[in-house]
Design a protein around this motif. Structure first.
Motif, mmCIF file in Angstrom:
data_model
loop_
_atom_site.group_PDB
_atom_site.id
_atom_site.type_symbol
_atom_site.label_atom_id
_atom_site.label_comp_id
_atom_site.label_asym_id
_atom_site.label_seq_id
_atom_site.Cartn_x
_atom_site.Cartn_y
_atom_site.Cartn_z
ATOM 1 N N THR A 271 -3.862 -66.818 -23.632
ATOM 2 C CA THR A 271 -4.808 -65.722 -23.416
ATOM 3 C C THR A 271 -5.370 -65.778 -22.002
ATOM 4 O OG1 THR A 271 -5.412 -65.799 -25.752
ATOM 5 C CG2 THR A 271 -6.917 -64.653 -24.271
ATOM 6 N N LEU A 272 -5.691 -66.973 -21.521
ATOM 7 C CA LEU A 272 -6.188 -67.112 -20.152
ATOM 8 C C LEU A 272 -5.124 -66.726 -19.137
ATOM 9 C CD1 LEU A 272 -8.110 -70.501 -20.492
ATOM 10 C CD2 LEU A 272 -9.050 -68.187 -20.561
ATOM 11 N N THR A 275 -4.951 -63.078 -18.989
ATOM 12 C CA THR A 275 -6.115 -62.616 -18.231
ATOM 13 C C THR A 275 -5.870 -62.743 -16.733
ATOM 14 O OG1 THR A 275 -7.585 -63.270 -20.033
ATOM 15 C CG2 THR A 275 -8.576 -62.956 -17.858
ATOM 16 N N LEU A 279 -5.566 -58.803 -16.217
ATOM 17 C CA LEU A 279 -6.930 -58.285 -16.193
ATOM 18 C C LEU A 279 -7.702 -58.630 -14.929
ATOM 19 C CD1 LEU A 279 -7.960 -59.039 -19.885
ATOM 20 C CD2 LEU A 279 -7.020 -56.934 -18.946
#
Length: 427
Positions: A271-272, A275, A279
């Protein structure tokens, strides 16, 4: 009158029985010491025999010179055998990715210099003056791998010098914390505002540099080593600071450290990475070019630092209260007590956990395949997509697994050596 039961002559020294020394004793004590151990030993021997019986002929009947999987099968003529010709054909791609072949000397030189840089850190018998090269090496490696202007890494080094100068200038006039914050702010302002412009001006006046290589051409084990080594080198000091912050008596510092650690530990690394890949650009000014490998290194470092902080906090908790009281009795301030008494003992206790985190971090570099970076796993998928090697699996993954095993096994062996060298008890 002679006493017949008293020995008058000493018998010569006799060697111990053969069953009590050497391999025979080891086998009796470790493999045949009880009925359960005998059963487990025989079962293990049978399992090893079955594996060798099935895998051995496949490995022994390997093909190393072929241009495709079809050619391998023609050479094998229907017999079972491994087609390691794919390794012989694509080993450069697995090691260097799409890095220009005429520039292989640059990552090779960076790897040799890496060994020189880590040597004084890992082995205390080497001259301590070599540690200066270890401090400068990251800038040399960046310039060798990415190329471009030599003035840019020099400008980054100048930022550290400016921050240190500000810290030294303000230390006599204010407390240490404010001086550190001021020095850090001065360095950050230099890096984000002036470093790039100054390096461009110097490059236009005195051109110094080598051909630039974009990050999209990085891949293979070179990419894994870059991310892994950088994450390992940065996560340890950051983890130490987070562990100390979590045990701090200052509520704000403790709250920030606890929040950061718990947030990072509660979020998967993938997830990181997403990101960092997708993102992060939304939060940066328009037109900002933030290198993807740098973003991944930052996220991997933060992720490993959170786990490292908990490992080191366990080492700090294992120290008896008397060590802290001894530091106070000697009149040491907080930082001297941590540097001279507390932290060396805590790090020694935490060596197994620290190395375990390092090994996990290095293996987790394979997750970058999910954000488009071609690590060895990503390159194996690209190789298998080629019509010449479509359908080959085991040979690629055996080679990749063997390379990762060499790195991880080396780290585990060094940790055992370090534990033996730092052992202070006499049991």
């Amino acid at each position: 009158m002679a006493v017949t039961f008293v020995r008058k002559e000493m018998l010569p020294q006799q060697p111990p029985p053969s069953s009590q020394v050497g391999p025979v004793r080891w086998v009796r004590e470790n493999l045949l010491s009880s009925p359960l151990n005998i059963f487990l030993t025989l079962a293990a021997i049978y399992v090893i025999y079955v594996i060798i019986d099935h895998v051995g002929p496949w490995l022994m009947n390997s093909v190393w010179n072929a241009g495709s999987l079809a050619e391998c099968r023609q050479i094998l003529a229907g017999e079972s055998g491994a087609c390691f010709a794919v390794i012989n054909d694509r080993w450069r791609q697995l090691l260097y990715g799409f890095y220009p072949s005429d520039m292989y000397w640059r990552p090779n030189l960076a790897m040799v210099l890496l060994l020189v840089a880590v040597a004084p850190v890992l082995f205390d018998k080497l001259p301590r003056k070599m540690i200066w090269f270890s401090a400068v090496y990251p800038f040399i490696a960046f310039w060798l791998l990415w190329g471009g202007s030599l003035w840019l890494p020099l400008a980054v080094i100048a930022g550290f010098a400016i921050g240190y100068a500000v810290f030294r200038g303000l230390s006599p006039m204010t407390n240490g914390a404010l001086a550190v914050i001021a020095g850090a702010l001065a360095a950050l302002i230099w890096w984000f505002v002036a470093a790039a412009a100054v390096s461009d001006v110097l490059q236009s006046v005195i051109p110094l540099g080598i051909a630039a290589v974009p990050s999209r051409e990085f891949g293979g084990f070179m990419l894994s080593i870059i991310i892994g080594v950088t994450g390992i080198a940065l996560s340890l000091p950051l983890g130490i600071m987070l562990a100390l912050g979590r045990k701090s008596d200052m509520p704000l510092i403790k709250m920030i450290c606890v929040g950061f650690i718990e947030f990072i530990r509660g979020v998967p690394l993938i997830t990181l990475l997403f990101t960092a890949s997708l993102l992060l650009n939304y939060f940066l000014p328009p037109g900002t070019n933030f290198d993807i490998i740098l973003r991944v290194i930052i996220m991997v470092t933060l992720f490993a630092a959170a786990y490292m902080a908990e490992v080191i906090r366990g080492g700090l908790a294992a120290l008896p209260r008397g060590q802290y009281e001894a530091a106070d009795a000697l009149g040491l301030d907080y930082w001297k007590a941590q540097r001279l008494i507390i932290m060396p003992q805590a790090l020694k206790i935490s060596i197994p956990g620290i190395v375990n985190t390092f090994i996990g971090l290095f293996k987790d570099t394979t997750l970058v395949v999910f954000i488009g970076l071609l690590d060895p796993i990503g390159l194996s998928n690209a190789i298998r997509a080629d019509s010449n090697w479509n359908g080959i699996y085991w040979e690629l993954f055996i080679f990749i697994g063997a390379c990762f095993f060499i790195f991880c096994f080396g780290m585990s062996r060094y940790s055992m050596y370090l534990e033996r060298r730092l052992k202070t008890d006499h049991r």
